[in-house]
Design a protein around this motif. Structure first.
Motif, short mmCIF file in Angstrom:
data_model
loop_
_atom_site.label_atom_id
_atom_site.label_comp_id
_atom_site.label_asym_id
_atom_site.label_seq_id
_atom_site.Cartn_x
_atom_site.Cartn_y
_atom_site.Cartn_z
N ALA A 618 0.84 -1.20 0.00
CA ALA A 618 0.00 0.00 0.00
C ALA A 618 0.87 1.24 0.00
O ALA A 618 1.98 1.24 0.55
N PRO A 619 0.39 2.31 -0.64
CA PRO A 619 1.13 3.58 -0.57
C PRO A 619 1.38 3.99 0.87
O PRO A 619 0.64 3.61 1.78
N ILE A 620 2.41 4.76 1.06
CA ILE A 620 2.87 5.09 2.42
C ILE A 620 2.62 6.57 2.71
O ILE A 620 3.01 7.44 1.92
N LEU A 621 1.95 6.82 3.83
CA LEU A 621 1.83 8.18 4.36
C LEU A 621 2.99 8.39 5.32
O LEU A 621 3.13 7.66 6.31
N LEU A 622 3.83 9.36 5.01
CA LEU A 622 4.92 9.70 5.92
C LEU A 622 4.40 10.63 6.98
O LEU A 622 3.71 11.61 6.68
N LYS A 623 4.69 10.32 8.22
CA LYS A 623 4.21 11.17 9.30
C LYS A 623 4.68 12.60 9.08
O LYS A 623 5.85 12.83 8.76
#
Length: 1959
Positions: A618-623
């Motif tokens: 899954a695509p990654i959300l960077l904090k």
């Protein structure tokens, strides 16, 4: 596979398997879970062919054998496991059918099933649910066939049928290229390809839309080809009407075979080029079975947009069959329409109309370079709209509107929508446009539409004023003309429109005119989810509506009723399988379209969710983290540090240009950064979407997403309870935001990271995605960032660069090519970027735009992109330069002629057109330029060529027609000028008498016609004309004359025949103009002169020669006859000369009786060329040489010299010609060397001549040819030539070699230079060593520039003395100078003349009208020496300035690189020195215009910046040997003196800051020049204490410079007596000046800075320390002192310490000062801030230097330990100091310092740790010695300063022998030393010899001595070799080899040995 044998074996096996053969008794099945009996393996020569049984859908379902791989047995299990995962997704029914067998005897045949069987391959995955509607587990990774990288997926492999083309490719392919054959498509794609009706294909990005269109086109071509061969097919579906066209058309006289006309149109030039390449290869292979020669797509990628269509006509009329199928861009499609329907749209623009009118008889000449240039400058696209229109609109409009949305509404709706097409002018009225807000699909309010329409009106008005147009204007005009005139020309059978979402409705409607096959002929393909292009906005349903209303209902040939028409409309065909990316990305993209479907259903077509059989993470959300970019790319990225960065297949996507500029500053060139709009159409392996939400204009309106979440029942307890409800009015911009987000997400193939600095605006979407489990959330840290980075190969960078270049992303493309190391492409991208920049600046700053555009043109030209260079010159309006490039380099005479015509250079235009056989254009140019005679010469040449069998009858007819028309235009031109004489001349040349009569009668010139009729003997016609004029008297006279002639003719016959009187008969015949009869009569009577006279009158030359021959036979040797013959031959030749028939003339000249007569005659009439040919023909080479010299024809002269045996002179002459011709070829400005026709041939000829001379001479010519040749030559070869030139004194080779080497440096980017990190002693050797390795360095750049500069200055010196022939000092430069400029020095009648061999050279043009040029001959121009010298000198000066400025720019770029990459201080300082050297040379040598002055003023910062490098805030930074060496150079001193001049040049009193800087430089670099010292003293007059110090300093400098080892202050040989010296106390005056400065108001303007004051205090203390026999100081202070001393020997201590004050007084004042600075922290901080230093950065440095000063005062005086301990106990002071320094100075076991706490060894260690080691200087031999690891300097033993420096900076890895020191009579300051090793600072001795020791701060230190524990030793100096070896061994086994001796004395030691060595 590389083995041909192996290939054949494999193919043989495959062919056997295809025929049904299977091996017996061998089990070929591979067993596993799902694939049992499906997967087979067949052995072939040690490898295994792995296959599986599959089912494909064609006309029916059929089994096939699918080959997966050929591999060893051990690798099969791995492949089998992957295949099993794929087969797990197949249905049981599909697997069972695959297992079925159909046997025919021993052969196994494929099983088949009808299409009605509906065989389903894959299990149902998600039942068509949207992401938002799916809450079960169907979206996890377990239901996918593969979990692999997209690029490695088996699912995306292409499979090909085993056709003859495939077999051919497999056998003969090289490099493993992909097959250009039709590959197997999915069932879904196959159904669409087979669909036979007009259709609409809708699919999201990556679903294969373009593939389907291409295959559909190819399928039609195949079927038509088969049908045309007489075969029929049951499979398709091409219309009967189209197939019938294969029959022969018997309705015409000529039987002809028709062909299929297919048209493929797309918007993107790059996509168009790729499709064209692919389709053409498919068709070539299918039709002929052969692969085209252009096997690589790279060639197609290299084609510019215009170039790829240059072979396609600009009209749809008569397109050749070989051009089909037609694959073009939409822009080309519009141009072809315009060229088909009458007068072009562009004729309304005056500039374009003029050009198009010139295109004689040719319609729509859009390939004209000038016209293309004007089109580029006149068309308004979005970028031009933004730059040139939007800023000029009312600010009330621009504040409330978005420029992108406004432009979209204008192009897509007001001028390009469905409703606009119905308006009479093609534009909506205000009322019609505003009323669109009532539509359900509208997202704009009526108020917004009112504003947009007002902006539209302002836009239209300004566009009209500027004489520009946009694409909608063009399209509207095409519609209007097509409606009124219709479309002639070819009609297409099938039309394919790709990327249809990028077109407006009115643009799409144009296709209805080109194809009448409405039922089957149209295929539209696109994706409205990607409509983010500026200027387009619609849905596919709108296209269907348009197609129905505009295509079907308005089709004249359609006979169906409306009901049936509706039935014929096809539904939209959808593509669902995505081939670009994996399911993880698709689901995220689908979530975005789900919101679009909910809120904006009218703005996007609703499709089923896309599917992918590849599972991906899954695509990654960077904090959210504001430092995320810095963490990912490393802290050094901002300064261009060495980090891996992103690769070519990775990109950072941002919203707009401003966001890109911001992030580009952080990542530098370590990543591609594109806006979302720019990346449309591109795809990458990985994408980082950065700050999309944070930069969104929606801001917190993104919270409306919670409304969607609520409606889908996805709400979570953690979601906010309050959020806005969706409203079209408030949230209209959300639609475009979501479409941009969708495009950004779908750009990736593998990994997607979404990064936001803040989660404030992104939270709604993040919550939505996290709720659905579509994303991962990860923290950005160094370990994770490493997984993101990916390196790429140069080939990958180049490939990416080409793609970006084709999408006009030139800046990013340049970066890619730089990373790829491809200089050619890099320059090309830079040039294109400059061109784009110039276009943006054209209105706001036209002068700058022209400058930039010219740079682009020169850059294009330098890399051989001549076409692009010419286009730039066209844009500049420099049409002549453009024309020369087109003619000389592009070999495009048509474009060259067009450009020359626009430049009004008609002669050049005619020459170009003639060269390309454009007859009409050539003659038209001759007419416009009044070059009538030239036109006639061309006609004559063409007629000769046509008559010689080189032309056809049609061409001959065309030439005659063109000749007649041209002659008429010439005559008419002279008639208009009222020059009837010249007019008549051309009328006489008319081809027929009837044409002459008709022309003259038409313009009423009856008088001229009458004379003409009389001249031609047409007396009857003359009588009629005279009567017509009413001149009956003249008519009567003519009649009488006619009768008179008849009577004379009769009389003559009677006299000759009956009377026998030849004389009288001849006279009568002459009067009757019967010259042949007259000649016969005179000859019969032997009247020789009369006979030849009438022969001449009647042009009966050959008859006259026959009579002469007869007379000479009858009277041999008669001198009178020979004289008569000569005169007759001369008259014959002269007659032909007047007729300009030189061929006939020379025939008679050859018959002259002597060579002298021939020469005299030809010289008299100026026929030098003919004389030259004659001399050569007769073997008179010496005479021919002189003639060639007179003509200035050097190649001919050289050729003749060779024939005459003067081979050496011939070779040298050729070299001279090639040199100046290469330099001054048309349009060149003296450099670089340019190619020209015959250049290589001439050089080869020079070599062949030289080869027959001596070997030495041949080597000379070979070297000259090598450097003059335009072929590539390496730096190493150039260096060899340069070395040869220096040995043989060959200036030509030397100068050209140097210049080419210099050019190689200037052509390179900054990153390709190697850097020197030390001062080079022998720069010549160093530079040559670099060049010999084909490397370049910064030092070699400056070396070769200086070398070239000196040579150029010598040439200029020669030019200044050119009129002094006796001065031979510059002779060798004079010879080169003449050859360089193409000048020949000749002495004529004792006068020296300078013959110009090329009077059109640019250096001659620059002379202007000042120089009167004298015509030496027809081909030669000469000027006197003064004028030549002046013009040549001007050029040389300009060239030196130009090159020096380029070097300056390069050095500046290198300096900036050194800053970005944090290179050493030496590297940065050297570049400043180089900049200063260049500036100094330029400013002192030349005068400049304001532009260059401003350019040089940009470098005024150089001296002060260098000053900061020499005296950095952290003094240890400059404490490196290379910096010390640099500071000793004259250039360094000179640069620092510039700072002095700058500080004392201001008016008014000097500030303490200025005084401090001046004194600091004096003490830091030595005494300035005497002149500058006087200026300093004068400016210091008002500050008495500093003036006294300056006077003392000058005296001190004299004293030091006069001191040697044997001289002292009172030396009687000194110029100044000892008493005089004592008048100047340097220390006292210095102390007084510093005290006054300290007491002054520090808040005053420009008060002395802290670093300057402390530096001066340190220098004062060092002077005071000289009052003792020894002293302690720091390495930095001592080195600064040594730099100041200019003497070779160290000065006597007494000459330094000349104070009358007690040292304690000075020490006390310094201690008081230090305490004040340290204790008054806030005041000191304010002082630092006022000095413009960073307080946080510099305050700790200042505190450290102050504490070091106190330590030195304590060591040198034995006092102040209590002060020091008190200071160190203060936390606010100790906290400012480096911890290692504190820890070393204050041992841990002594937290509270006592009075005897201070340890010498501890101080040594503390100083070492801060990188500024302690130095103990012994001034006298009897001074006490110390046992401590400090650097020991004994000036008595080592008096030479250079030796002292070597001890301070020992070479790395070397160990200097040094006397071991012991203490004697040491004061109590050393009482702290202890015998116990534990009381001393432990010193790490583990560092191996040769390694550098570094402090905590990272600064290198090089202490001279480094030892273990030490103690007090007796006052006896001891040494023992044996003991030393033992101690060294005990300290380190590696040190036992070193020995320490003392004056040869060996003594036993009773104390511990001190081991000293260098590190």
């Amino acid at each position: 596979m590389t083995s041909t044998r192996m290939k054949k074996s494999v193919l043989n096996l495959l062919l056997c398997l295809a025929s049904g053969w299977r091996p017996k008794k061998i089990n070929v099945d591979l067993v596993c879970e799902r694939s049992s009996q499906i997967v087979k393996h067949f052995k072939v020569e040690g490898l295994y062919v792995v296959c599986s049984i599959d089912i494909v859908k064609k006309s029916n379902y059929m089994q096939v054998l699918k080959v997966w791989d050929i591999l060893p047995l051990v690798e099969i299990p791995k492949l089998l496991k992957r295949l099993d995962n794929i087969f797990n997704m197949y249905t049981d029914d599909f697997i069972n059918r695959c297992k079925q067998k159909c046997l025919n005897g021993r052969a196994e045949l494929p099983e088949c099933w009808p299409n009605s069987s509906k065989i389903i391959r894959h299990k149902n995955m998600n039942n068509g649910k949207s992401v938002a509607d799916s809450t079960d587990s169907t979206f996890d990774g377990g239901c996918y066939a593969e979990n692999s990288r997209v690029s490695e997926s088996l699912q995306l492999m292409k499979f090909y049928s085993l056709s003859p083309g495939a077999v051919s490719h497999l056998l003969f392919s090289r490099d493993g290229q992909e097959l250009d054959l039709p590959f197997e498509v999915t069932d879904e794609e196959w159904e669409i390809i087979q669909f036979c009706k007009s259709s609409f294909i809708l699919g999201r990005s990556g679903t294969g839309k373009t593939t389907v269109l291409s295959m559909k086109l190819f399928e039609k071509e195949q079927i038509y080809h088969i049908a045309s061969e007489g075969f029929t097919t049951a499979e398709n579906s091409m219309s009967t009407s189209v197939l019938k066209r294969t029959e022969f058309d018997h309705s015409t006289e000529v039987t002809r075979k028709t062909f299929l006309r297919q048209l493929f149109v797309t918007v993107s030039p790059r996509l168009c080029s790729a499709v064209k390449h692919y389709v053409s290869r498919l068709i070539s292979v299918a039709c002929s079975g052969n692969f085209p020669s252009d096997t690589s797509l790279n060639d197609a990628e290299d084609v510019e947009d215009i170039e790829q269509f240059k072979d396609i006509p600009d009209s749809f009329v008569g397109i050749p069959s070989e051009k089909y199928p037609l694959v073009i861009t939409f822009h080309k499609f519009l141009m072809m329409l315009d060229g088909t329907i009458g007068d072009s749209y562009f004729r309304r623009f005056p500039e374009m109309k003029k050009i198009m009118n010139f295109s004689v008889g040719r319609s729509g000449n859009f390939r004209s370079a000038v016209l293309q240039s004007l089109l580029r400058m006149k068309e308004v696209n979005y970028e031009r709209f933004c730059f040139h229109y939007w800023p000029h609109f009312n600010s009330q409009l621009t504040k409330k509107l978005d420029s992108s949305r406004t432009f979209t509404e204008i192009i897509s709706h007001i001028k390009g929508g469905l409703l606009a097409g119905e308006a009479p002018d093609g534009k909506l009225s205000r009322q019609e446009y505003v009323s669109m807000s009532n539509s359900r699909a509208s997202t704009l309010s009526s108020d917004e539409r009112e504003l947009i329409y007002t902006a539209f009106q302002a836009y239209e008005k300004k566009k009209l004023q500027r004489g520009e147009f946009d694409l909608s204007d063009f399209v509207i005009d095409l519609h209007l003309r097509l409606k009124s005139k219709g479309l002639e020309g070819d009609k297409m059978d099938f039309v394919y429109i790709d990327e249809v979402q990028d077109l407006a409705m009115s643009q799409i409607a144009l296709f209805k005119y080109i194809c009448k096959n409405v039922d089957e002929g149209f295929v539209f393909s696109g994706d409205t989810a990607q409509t983010i292009a500026r200027g387009t906005d619609f849905r596919f349903e709108d296209i269907r509506s348009l197609f129905y209303n505009e295509f079907i209902m308005k089709s004249k040939s359609d006979k169906y009723v409306e009901r049936r028409e509706k039935r014929r409309m096809s539904e939209i065909l959808n593509l669902h399988q995505n081939f670009r990316t994996h399911a993880g990305v698709l689901k995220l993209a689908q979530s975005v379209t789900d919101i679009l479907y909910q809120f904006f259903p009218q703005s996007v077509d609703i499709l089923k969710p896309e599917i992918s059989f590849i599972y991906g993470e899954a695509p990654i959300l960077l904090k959210p983290n504001e430092s995320a970019i810095e963490i990912i790319f490393g802290k050094t990225a901002k300064t261009g540090g060495k980090v891996v960065g992103f690769g070519a297949e990775q990109v950072i996507l941002v919203r707009d240009d401003s966001a890109r500029e911001g992030i580009s500053r952080d990542v530098g060139n370590h990543a591609l950064v594109l806006t979302i709009l720019e990346c449309k159409g591109l795809e990458f392996q990985d994408v980082l979407l950065y700050n999309f939400f944070s930069s969104s204009p929606l801001k917190n309106q993104w919270r409306v997403v919670y409304d969607f979440v609520e409606k889908k029942d996805l709400r979570d307890s953690c979601f906010p309870r309050c959020f806005p409800s969706f409203s079209h009015a408030r949230h209209s911009i959300l639609c475009s935001e979501l479409k941009q987000l969708y495009v950004a997400i779908t750009r990736t193939r593998q990994r997607l990271w979404i990064c936001e600095d803040s989660e404030e605006f992104a939270a709604p979407m993040f919550d939505f995605w996290k709720k659905l489990g579509l994303v991962q959330v990860k923290e950005v840290d160094e370990s994770f960032s490493q997984t993101m980075l990916m390196a790429s190969s140069p080939a990958e960078w180049k490939s990416r660069g080409i793609k970006l270049y084709q999408e006009n992303k030139y800046h990013m493309a340049t970066m890619c090519f730089e990373r790829a190391g491809d200089t050619n492409w890099e320059k090309r991208a830079k040039a294109a970027s400059l061109r784009a920049t110039a276009d943006q600046l054209r209105e706001s700053n036209p002068q700058e735009a022209c400058t930039i555009l010219r740079q682009a043109a020169e850059l294009f030209d330098s890399i051989g992109r001549a076409e692009s260079a010419a286009e730039c010159f066209c844009d500049l309006g420099d049409y002549e330069r453009a024309g020369r490039i087109y003619f000389d380099k592009c070999r495009d005479p048509k474009k060259a002629g067009d450009c020359f015509t626009s430049a009004k250079s008609y002669e050049l235009a005619a020459k170009a057109y003639a060269d390309g056989h454009y007859f009409l254009e050539c003659l038209s140019a001759c007419t416009q330029g009044n070059l009538f005679e030239m036109g006639r010469q061309y006609i004559k040449k063409w007629k000769q060529a046509a008559g010689g069998g080189n032309g056809t009858a049609k061409q001959s007819k065309e030439i005659k027609q063109a000749e007649q028309e041209f002659l008429e235009s010439c005559a008419l031109s002279y008639y208009k000028l009222k020059d009837h004489k010249s007019m008549t001349k051309y009328v006489k040349a008319f081809l027929t008498m009837d044409s002459r009569r008709k022309f003259l009668k038409s313009i009423g010139c009856l008088d001229e016609l009458l004379l003409l009729e009389e001249e031609f003997g047409n007396f009857k016609e003359a009588v009629e004309i005279a009567k017509l004029r009413g001149d009956y008297e003249r008519a009567g006279m003519i009649s009488q004359f006619l009768k008179f002639n008849l009577l004379n003719l009769a009389a003559g016959r009677i006299s000759f025949d009956k009377c026998g009187d030849p004389k009288q008969a001849g006279d009568c015949f002459t009067l009757a103009r019967s010259y042949e009869l007259a000649a016969k009569a005179y000859a019969d009577g032997n009247y020789l002169l009369e006979c030849l006279s009438v022969c001449t009158q009647g042009s009966l030359f050959e008859l006259g020669r026959q009579y002469i021959t007869k007379w000479k036979q009858n009277a041999p040797g008669e001198m009178e006859i020979e004289k008569i013959e000569q005169e007759f031959l001369e008259s014959c030749a002269l007659s032909y000369y007047k007729l300009k028939d030189f061929k006939s003339m020379i025939k008679y000249v050859r018959a002259f009786l002597s060579m002298d007569s021939r020469r005299n005659f030809l010289k008299c009439i100026g026929c030098i060329d003919e004389l030259l040919l004659l001399e050569e023909e007769l073997g008179n080479f010496e005479e021919a040489i002189e003639i060639a010299k007179l003509r200035g024809d050097l190649p001919r002269e050289a050729d003749l010299l060779g024939k005459a045996g003067h081979l050496k002179e011939a070779s040298l002459l050729i070299i001279s010609f090639v040199l100046h011709r290469s330099l001054w070829v048309t349009g060149n400005r003296g450099w670089p060397l340019r190619p020209f026709r015959q250049k290589q041939i001439l050089l080869k000829k020079a070599m062949s001549f030289a080869q027959e001379e001596s070997n030495e001479f041949y080597e000379r010519i070979r070297r000259e040819v090598e450097v003059l040749s335009h072929e590539h030559i390496s730096l190493h070869e150039l260096l060899q030539s340069l070395t040869y030139s220096e040995l043989c004194k060959n200036l030509t080779v030397e100068l050209i070699s140097i210049r080419r080497i210099l050019d190689a440096h200037l052509d390179c980017t900054a990153r390709k230079f190697e850097w020197e990190d030390e001062l080079q002693v022998d720069m010549k050797k160093h530079s040559e060593d670099k060049i010999s390795l084909n490397h370049i360095s910064v030092g070699s750049l400056m070396y070769f520039w200086d070398m070239w500069r000196r040579n150029m200055l010598n040439i200029m010196q020669y030019l200044k003395t050119v009129e002094k022939p006796d001065d031979n000092e510059w002779f060798e430069y004079g010879e080169f100078c003449l050859n360089y400029f193409g000048v020949r020095r000749q002495v004529i009648n004792s006068n020296v003349a300078y013959i110009l061999l090329n009077s059109d050279a640019e250096w001659v043009k620059t002379t202007g009208s000042v120089f009167k040029q004298k015509q030496q001959s027809e081909n030669q121009v000469s000027i006197d020496g003064r004028k030549f010298a002046s013009a040549a000198l001007s050029h040389c000066q300009a060239e030196v300035v130009s090159v020096s400025l380029k070097v300056l720019d390069t050095v500046e770029a290198l300096y900036k690189l050194s800053i970005r990459e944090s290179f050493s201080l030496f590297c940065q300082s050297m570049r400043l020195i180089d900049i200063y050297q260049l500036m100094k040379f330029l400013t002192e040598s030349f005068k400049f215009n304001d532009s260059v002055k401003r350019r040089l003023e940009n470098f005024l910062w150089t001296p002060i910046t260098y000053f900061k490098y020499v005296f950095p805030l952290d003094c240890c930074k400059s404490l490196v040997e290379n910096m010390i060496s640099l500071r000793k150079t004259e250039l360094s001193r000179s640069l620092l003196e510039e700072v002095i001049v700058d500080n004392i040049s201001n008016k008014g009193d000097l500030t303490y800051g200025q005084i401090g800087r001046v004194v600091m430089i004096w003490l830091g670099s030595g005494k300035p020049t005497d002149d500058l010292c006087m200026k300093i003293a004068k400016r210091f007059e008002k500050n008495f204490s500093w003036r006294a110090f300056i006077d003392s300093l000058q005296v001190s400098s004299l004293r030091h410079s006069g001191i040697t080892e044997s001289r002292s202050l009172g030396d009687p040989s000194s110029n100044t007596s000892g008493e005089d010296w004592k008048k100047f106390s340097l220390i006292d005056s210095f102390h007084e000046a510093l005290r006054d400065t300290y007491l002054a108001n520090w808040r005053s303007y420009d008060y002395i800075s802290p670093d300057c004051l402390i530096y001066l205090v340190e220098r004062l203390l060092l002077l005071v320390f000289h009052s003792k026999d020894y002293f302690f100081t720091t390495k930095y202070s001592f080195v600064e002192w040594l730099i100041y001393l200019k003497a070779d020997m160290y000065p006597h201590a007494g000459s330094v310490a000349d104070t009358q004050l007690s040292p304690e007084i000075i020490f006390d004042s310094v201690v008081m000062m230090v305490e004040q600075f340290l204790f008054k922290k806030q005041e000191t901080a304010s002082w630092i801030a006022k000095s413009k230093f960073g307080v946080n950065q510099y305050h700790p440095l200042l505190a450290l230097r102050l504490v070091v000063i106190l330590c030195l005062l304590h060591l040198n005086s034995g006092k102040y330990s209590n002060v020091l301990s008190h200071l160190l106990d203060q936390s606010h002071i100790s906290s400012q100091l480096p911890m290692p320094f504190i820890q070393a100075l204050r041992p841990r076991r002594m937290p509270h310092l006592t009075q005897d706490w201070f340890s010498l060894n501890a101080t040594v260690e503390a100083f070492r740790r801060i990188g500024n080691p302690l130095v103990i200087v012994h001034l006298r031999e009897n001074s006490p010695k110390f046992a401590c690891p400090a650097i020991i300097i004994d000036t008595a033993l080592t008096p030479r300063i250079d030796n002292i420096m070597r001890n301070l900076f020992p070479k790395q890895g070397s160990y200097h022998q040094q006397r071991p020191m012991v203490e004697a009579n040491v004061p109590n300051l050393c009482e702290g030393l202890d015998h116990n090793a534990e009381s001393l600072m432990s010193i790490d001795i583990s560092a191996a010899p040769g390694q550098k020791m570094s402090t905590e701060s990272g600064t290198e230190s090089n202490p001279q001595m480094y030892s273990g524990p030490s103690e007090k030793i007796s006052d006896v100096q001891i040494s023992t070799e044996q003991r030393q070896e033992e101690e060294l061994s005990s300290c380190s086994p590696n040190l036992s080899q070193f020995k320490v001796t003392t004056n040869g004395l060996l003594r036993s030691a009773h104390a511990q040995l001190l081991c000293g060595f260098c590190v």
